[in-house]
Write an enzyme that holds these catalytic residues in place. Structure first.
Site, short mmCIF file in Angstrom:
data_model
loop_
_atom_site.label_atom_id
_atom_site.label_comp_id
_atom_site.label_asym_id
_atom_site.label_seq_id
_atom_site.Cartn_x
_atom_site.Cartn_y
_atom_site.Cartn_z
N HIS A 87 0.87 -1.19 0.00
CA HIS A 87 0.00 0.00 0.00
C HIS A 87 0.90 1.24 0.00
O HIS A 87 1.96 1.24 0.62
CB HIS A 87 -0.92 -0.01 1.23
CG HIS A 87 -1.97 1.06 1.16
ND1 HIS A 87 -1.69 2.37 1.46
CD2 HIS A 87 -3.27 1.02 0.79
CE1 HIS A 87 -2.79 3.09 1.27
NE2 HIS A 87 -3.77 2.29 0.87
N GLU A 159 -3.41 2.09 -7.50
CA GLU A 159 -3.83 3.20 -6.65
C GLU A 159 -2.93 4.40 -6.90
O GLU A 159 -1.83 4.48 -6.33
CB GLU A 159 -3.72 2.80 -5.18
CG GLU A 159 -4.60 1.63 -4.82
CD GLU A 159 -4.96 1.68 -3.35
OE1 GLU A 159 -6.13 1.94 -3.06
OE2 GLU A 159 -4.07 1.50 -2.51
P1 PGA Z 1 -9.45 6.04 -0.17
O1 PGA Z 1 -8.28 5.03 0.23
O2 PGA Z 1 -10.54 5.20 -0.78
O3 PGA Z 1 -9.84 6.67 1.11
O4 PGA Z 1 -8.86 7.01 -1.15
C1 PGA Z 1 -7.84 4.08 -0.65
C2 PGA Z 1 -6.76 3.31 0.02
O5 PGA Z 1 -6.46 3.56 1.19
O6 PGA Z 1 -6.17 2.44 -0.61
#
Ligand code: PGA
Length: 243
Positions: A87, A159
């Protein structure tokens, strides 16, 4: 790192209830919680075939003197099936490199945990037009050492760092462009068949409002939900897009 134990259990109980009444498709919800909640969640999830449990991190070593760390074997032993690795917050605040994440991936797989492997570029990298190169190297250095059978157990999550927790979502076109690129890289490394079978999630300010558009894209197979997962109604509404 948002909810205490009782709050986490209460939220998960709500989620399970809503999944039962609202989810009619074959979609799967994976709830990745802090370590402290895992065992409690696993007990509650027993017998629910639409909800699985995962951790948010795992150590790369099998076992040993690593005070304060949690191993893949420990995670597996409480009934978790998944673990998020790489992450962006782990990469950013805890210095996790692609090289380290390759080791964590190996250890998770050796304990039959399915890694949800996160990749994504920062705003600076996107502005410098480096996003494709960053994605390419995160894949090459983090997971492309795996053989085909191992790789097939992975879920990939794209992401963009600039979209996580910021309220700024990648547009559906921006996300689709990267997802298609990821699938192309997987096809080139393994095969088109493996690429087509790989689940590629989008994460970053996903909400019930923007999820339908994002999930309508051909290469976006689901979401990695942060903020919206703290509200059971929003989380399940996002999941409902796949009904
Ligand atoms: P969010 O977080 O949906 O709050 O942008 C995504 C994540 O933590 O991977």
């Amino acid at each position: 790192m948002n909810l205490d134990y009782n709050e986490g259990i209460a939220l998960f109980t709500e989620v399970i209830g809503l999944v039962k009444t609202d989810i009619t498709g074959t979609q799967e919800a994976v709830v990745c919680s802090p370590f402290i909640h895992l065992q409690g969640l696993a007990q509650l999830a027993k017998g629910h075939n639409k909800v699985s449990i995962g951790a948010q991190n795992a150590h790369q070593a099998e076992a040993g003197a690593y005070t304060g760390e949690i191993s893949a074997r420990m995670i597996k032993s409480v009934g978790a099936a998944y673990v998020i690795l790489g992450h962006s917050e782990r990469r950013q605040y805890f210095g996790e490199s692609n090289e380290l994440l390759a080791k964590k991936t190996d250890m998770a797989l050796s304990h039959d945990l399915k890694p949800i492997f996160c990749i994504g570029e920062t705003l600076q990298e996107r502005e410098a037009n480096q996003h494709f190169d960053i994605i390419k190297s995160q894949l090459a250095e983090g997971v492309f050492h795996l053989d085909e059978a191992q790789f097939s157990k992975l879920v990939i999550a794209y992401e963009p760092v600039w979209a996580i927790g910021t309220g700024v979502t990648a547009s559906s076109d921006q996300a689709q462009e990267i997802h298609a690129f990821i699938r192309k890289e997987i096809a080139a490394k393994y095969s088109q068949q493996v690429a087509d079978a790989t689940t590629i999630l989008y994460g970053g300010s996903c909400t019930p409002k923007n999820a339908p558009d994002l999930f309508a894209q051909p290469d976006i197979d689901g979401g990695l939900i942060g903020g919206a997962s703290l509200k059971s109604r929003d989380f399940v509404d996002i999941l409902k897009v796949f009904n």
